[in-house]
Every structure is written in structure tokens, then in C-alpha cells.
Write an enzyme that holds these catalytic residues in place. Structure first.
Site: not given
Ligand code: CDT
Length: 312
Positions: A47, A111, A128, A173
Site C-alpha cells: 500500500e 487510496n 480502498k 490494508c
Molecule cells: N493502512 C492501514 O489501513 N493501517 C491500519 C492501521 C490500524 S488503524 C489505525 C491497519 O488496519 O493495519
């Protein structure tokens, strides 16, 4: 005749603020070549692979952040990656921030991940769906996670595409934590899900989860793979980026739920697996024969409500 696809997860170490697109693309090309030498036909990058994870900083005027976004893909900085992939006959999946000017002249910030076939043609760009973090500046945090300020949630949901001899889906993600993500694609027969991620080890709202980040990462992707009879490739941008430690542990998961390859570092690292796409049917046609065993008539809450409704 069984269908095999050799897939690489090209994990990245950190991208610092001062790193240029050109420096990053050089790293991506180095990993593309390494993956090709390992037999890969499809290389999955993380990502927001082209930049540092900029939602960790808040700016009052969002246009000051426009330089983190791509306005077109490919563009001058990424064309060498597209050219080299096509020359090698390798496909790839690349995550980045996309600034789109809509027909109405409005700007949209997404994203995204773009999937490119071995002949260089763009298969699809996925936006996303689940945008985590917060909308406003929260100065008491050690670092921001203002994705909800910088990105709109996709209104499109989860498509799948016939490519690479199989049925391919994408998620980004935070999407990987939600069972609906996998099921939406499972209901379209997905055989391989590609997922880039940036996951800070420190979870500010509840630090007791920090030590479990690696466990939760594997837990959700192994469960999603098994419950939908699909391969899943999860690819990190890990390591210490601008002082924030992020999870590595990129994995390739089989339809059985087993991890068949895992990154050992938090740096640029290529792992590969030879994925038998026909292995998916062993689960899709038996224990997870959706047509035979699912009960959508009693699942109304899944799409009928957002939050939990407690009993009186
Ligand atoms: N980039 C991304 O979506 N990261 C989130 C971080 C936790 S929520 C602050 C994830 O789910 O890994």
C-alpha cells in the site's frame, strides 16, 4: 491440467519523507528483477508504495498534501517500472495515492492499487473500501493516522477480475481485517486476493494490541483465505519509517489457511510461492460450498445495519 501461478510478495522497508519517487521506483525495479529470477509471474507491492505513509502528519490545508498523490498511472516516475515489467513479462500490483479530478471538476482522493498484466495492460484499479483512523487532527497522539482526512472510502466495493489465468481480487490494508471483504470476493469465485499494507505496531487507541499486531495480521488473512477457499497475498511496507515502527511479516496464504511463505525481515525482501489455483476448488466445492450451505435468508443484518443493535 492444473493452473499454477508463481506469485511474489515484494515487501518494502521504510520510505522516508526525503526519498524521491525515482529512488523508490529503483527499489521496486530491483525487487521486480529479483522476483523474476525466482520465477515470479506476478509481483505484489505494498500500500502507498511510492511514498512515505503521509497520513501520519496532519496539514490544515489538504492541498499542501497533493504532492503525495499521483494524478495518472503510469506517469513519468513510474514508467520505468511498467517498461521493465513488460520487458520481463511479469505482472504487478502497485499501491499508491490517487488524486482524481471528477467530471464535476471536484477533486477526489483515493487510496488505490493498480493491477497490471504481464503484457503491460492495466487490469483494474481498486479503491480502498474501509478507511481507518481519524478525520481530524488529534495532537495528543504520538503520530497521526488521519487516513479518514486524506482518503474517501470507495463507493465501488469489491470487484474481481479474470487475469493471470485465474480470478483475482484486491483489498488494501485495513480491508483485510473485515470478513465482509473476503466474502464479497468469495461470492464472485475469487482465487487470489492481493493486499498491500502499512500497519504501525503501536495502536494508539489501545496499546494492549501492539504485541498482537503480527498475530492479528496472520489471523485475518489465514481465516479469510480458508473460509473462502482462496489464496491471499499480504505485503507490508515495514520497518521504522519517520520514527514509526511498522509491521513486516508479509505472507502468502493457501486456500487451506496455511502460510506457505513469510518475510523474515522488515526491509526490502522478496518471497515467492507457486500457487495452485485449482487448490481453491477443494474448499469451494466441499466444506465451503456456498450454494449448498450458506443461509443468506438469515444474514439480513450483514447489509441491513452498520453498528451492533443490542438486545433490550
Ligand atoms: N493502512 C492501514 O489501513 N493501517 C491500519 C492501521 C490500524 S488503524 C489505525 C491497519 O488496519 O493495519
Amino acid at each position: 491440467m492444473s493452473r499454477h501461478l508463481t506469485v511474489a510478495a515484494a515487501q518494502m522497508g521504510p520510505v522516508q519523507r526525503e526519498h524521491t519517487r525515482e529512488q523508490v521506483v529503483a527499489r521496486l525495479i530491483a525487487m521486480l528483477r529479483r522476483a523474476h529470477s525466482m520465477g515470479a509471474e506476478l509481483v505484489v507491492f505494498p500500500e502507498l508504495a511510492l511514498t512515505t505513509f503521509f497520513p501520519r502528519w496532519f496539514v490544515d490545508d489538504i492541498s499542501e498534501a497533493d504532492h503525495w498523490y499521483e494524478r495518472s498511472m503510469p506517469n513519468a516516475a513510474t514508467q520505468p517500472l511498467f517498461d521493465e515489467a513488460r520487458r520481463l513479462g511479469v505482472g504487478f500490483c502497485l499501491g499508491y495515492a490517487h488524486l482524481e479530478e471528477g467530471a464535476d471538476g471536484d477533486l477526489h482522493r483515493w487510496n488505490v492499487q493498480t493491477l497490471v498484466e504481464r503484457d503491460g495492460s492495466v487490469v483494474a484499479t481498486y479503491k480502498k473500501t474501509h478507511i481507518p483512523g481519524h478525520e481530524h487532527h488529534e495532537p495528543d497522539r504520538p503520530f497521526q493516522h488521519a487516513e479518514r482526512y486524506y482518503f474517501e472510502p470507495s463507493p465501488e466495493g469489491f470487484g474481481v477480475w479474470r487475469a493471470f489465468g485465474g480470478i483475482i481480487g484486491m483489498m488494501i490494508c485495513n480491508d483485510r481485517r473485515w470478513p465482509e471483504t473476503y466474502r464479497e470476493m468469495g461470492l464472485q469465485g475469487v482465487e487470489l486476493i492481493l493486499c498491500g499494507y502499512n500497519t504501525p505496531v503501536h495502536y494508539v487507541p489501545d496499546p494492549s494490541q501492539d504485541i498482537l499486531q503480527g498475530f492479528h495480521n496472520a489471523l485475518v488473512m489465514q481465516a479469510g483465505a480458508y473460509q473462502n477457499g482462496t489464496w491471499v497475498v499480504g505485503v507490508a511496507k515495514g520497518g521504522v519509517e519517520e520514527g514509526v515502527d511498522s509491521l513486516g511479516q508479509s505472507i502468502i496464504v493457501a486456500p487451506s489457511g496455511q502460510i506457505v511463505a513469510q518475510a523474515l525481515t522488515t526491509d526490502d525482501e522478496v518471497i515467492v510461492a507457486r500457487c495452485d489455483l485449482d487448490w481453491c476448488a477443494r474448499y469451494k466445492d466441499t466444506v465451503f460450498d456456498f450454494e449448498r450451505y450458506r443461509r443468506p435468508e438469515v444474514y439480513g443484518r450483514i447489509t441491513g445495519q452498520r453498528g451492533a443493535v443490542l438486545p433490550r
